[in-house]
Design an enzyme around this catalytic site. Structure first.
Site, PDB file in Angstrom:
ATOM      1  N   GLU A 118       0.839  -1.208   0.000  1.00  0.00           N
ATOM      2  CA  GLU A 118       0.000   0.000   0.000  1.00  0.00           C
ATOM      3  C   GLU A 118       0.879   1.266   0.000  1.00  0.00           C
ATOM      4  O   GLU A 118       1.853   1.351   0.745  1.00  0.00           O
ATOM      5  CB  GLU A 118      -0.873  -0.019   1.273  1.00  0.00           C
ATOM      6  CG  GLU A 118      -1.847   1.135   1.352  1.00  0.00           C
ATOM      7  CD  GLU A 118      -2.703   1.065   2.630  1.00  0.00           C
ATOM      8  OE1 GLU A 118      -2.345   0.332   3.576  1.00  0.00           O
ATOM      9  OE2 GLU A 118      -3.734   1.774   2.663  1.00  0.00           O
ATOM     10  N   LYS A 195      -9.391   2.344  -2.320  1.00  0.00           N
ATOM     11  CA  LYS A 195      -9.633   1.768  -0.990  1.00  0.00           C
ATOM     12  C   LYS A 195     -11.036   2.158  -0.505  1.00  0.00           C
ATOM     13  O   LYS A 195     -11.397   3.343  -0.534  1.00  0.00           O
ATOM     14  CB  LYS A 195      -8.559   2.302  -0.036  1.00  0.00           C
ATOM     15  CG  LYS A 195      -8.650   1.797   1.386  1.00  0.00           C
ATOM     16  CD  LYS A 195      -7.358   2.160   2.106  1.00  0.00           C
ATOM     17  CE  LYS A 195      -7.318   1.777   3.549  1.00  0.00           C
ATOM     18  NZ  LYS A 195      -5.974   1.969   4.127  1.00  0.00           N
ATOM     19  N   CYS A 232      -5.804  -2.804   2.127  1.00  0.00           N
ATOM     20  CA  CYS A 232      -5.559  -2.859   3.574  1.00  0.00           C
ATOM     21  C   CYS A 232      -6.772  -3.061   4.479  1.00  0.00           C
ATOM     22  O   CYS A 232      -7.176  -4.181   4.740  1.00  0.00           O
ATOM     23  CB  CYS A 232      -4.742  -1.654   4.023  1.00  0.00           C
ATOM     24  SG  CYS A 232      -4.034  -1.956   5.670  1.00  0.00           S
TER      25      CYS A 232
END
Ligand SMILES: NC(=O)NCCC(=O)O
Length: 340
Positions: A118, A195, A232
């Site tokens: 990330e 994300k 994540c």
């Protein structure tokens, strides 16, 4: 201790004698995976460049009526190269150089699809809540310097590259997003996945910087299979994993940046459960090391002001639909894990 402890895998190898060791490994990791025969040259290269290199193969029963689709996936975990006080351009250039070396090694291992961690071209600055100078590291997903470089690498090595960056959407008021850019092996930007679950927990003050992504649960058709990216914090949300599966993903990458105190006991479980529940492969990548920032910060949790997030514990791994998984890369070093 947290920063020195190399890995659970190394610890059990060291302390548990056979035959118990094989049983412990069977119960902890599932089926024993085949070790890939990586060349002496690439192993030496990894040693010279100071990163761990491991390779494993998941075996499946051959079918009579369909040809096998064997592909290799590479996942890369790394520390920042320069201190966060160095000029920003130098920090990014140093990371670019480091990752190009590691992608070169992945190519020598026959990797078809590689995924990076990330926000890889920068320190994980979101603990600071400072706008300047960190937001200067945001870049266009379509034609920023990192995407351009990764396009070159993709063509050079005939490799699909998943490149997670801090995106500045220049067409829409310079909004920032936490984005993974998916680049085909012909160097085309196939698209991007933003994300969709943003943490505000501990020092993860990411909601200061960007909103939940608006790209849905995209799946990208590549020459080597259908892939998706669950960035994540999204790994804590089973329905998120489910949607990538519903949309046809065969491999889901989880590029991450997370620290021991917050998530380490969950790390080996979540993506592995997702692989089992959704019948696809999951590949989790976490950064490594401790990143020190120039100014102290607090996170409204009563803890004294401090300058670092804690230790990013690496431990990147791949899990298969039958519940077996590779060993994790180590907690303290850069690494490339190749999985067939
Ligand atoms: N980068 C990020 O989402 N970190 C949150 C911590 C975690 O999910 O373990």
């Amino acid at each position: 201790m947290a920063e020195k402890f190399e890995s659970l895998e190394k610890s059990i190898e060291k302390h548990i004698p056979e035959p118990e060791l094989s049983e412990v490994k069977r119960i902890l990791f599932g089926k024993t995976l085949r070790k890939l025969d990586l060349t002496k040259e690439v192993l030496k290269y990894a040693e010279e460049k100071d990163f761990e290199l491991q390779g494993f193969g998941f075996d499946a029963q051959p079918e009579e009526t369909r040809p096998a689709r064997n592909i290799r996936v590479g996942i890369i975990q790394n520390q920042i190269v320069l201190p966060t006080t160095a000029p920003l351009g130098n920090q990014r250039d140093a990371l670019h150089r480091r990752i190009c070396d590691m992608i070169g090694a992945a190519s020598q291992c026959g990797v078809n699809i590689v995924c990076l961690q990330e926000a890889w071209p920068m320190p994980f600055v979101f603990c600071t809540r400072e706008k300047h100078p960190w937001c200067q590291l945001a870049e266009s997903a379509e034609d920023g310097p990192t995407t351009k470089l990764m396009q070159e690498m993709a063509v050079k090595y005939n490799m699909v590259i998943v490149s997670p960056i801090l995106e500045r959407d220049e067409d829409h008021c310079e909004i920032l997003w936490n984005t993974s850019v998916v680049i085909s092996n012909s160097g085309e930007v196939l698209g991007k996945s933003r994300k969709n679950h943003i943490p505000r927990v501990g020092d993860f003050n990411e909601s200061t910087y960007y909103m939940e992504g608006n790209t849905g649960h995209k799946v990208f058709q590549t020459q080597f299979g259908r892939i998706a990216v669950n960035i994540c914090y999204g790994r804590h949300h089973p329905l998120n994993w489910l949607m990538y599966g519903q949309n046809g993903a065969e491999i889901v990458f989880n590029p991450s940046a997370t620290v021991g105190a917050l998530s380490e006991p969950m790390w080996p479980i979540e993506a592995r459960c997702a692989a089992i529940a959704n019948s696809y492969f999951t590949c989790c990548i976490n950064r490594v090391g401790t990143e020190l920032f120039p100014n102290e910060f607090t996170s409204g949790d009563g803890k004294p002001a401090h300058k670092d997030f804690g230790h990013f514990y690496g431990s990147s791994y791949v899990a298969g639909p039958d519940g077996s998984r590779t060993p994790g890369l180590c907690r303290t070093r850069d690494g490339l894990l190749v999985t067939e």
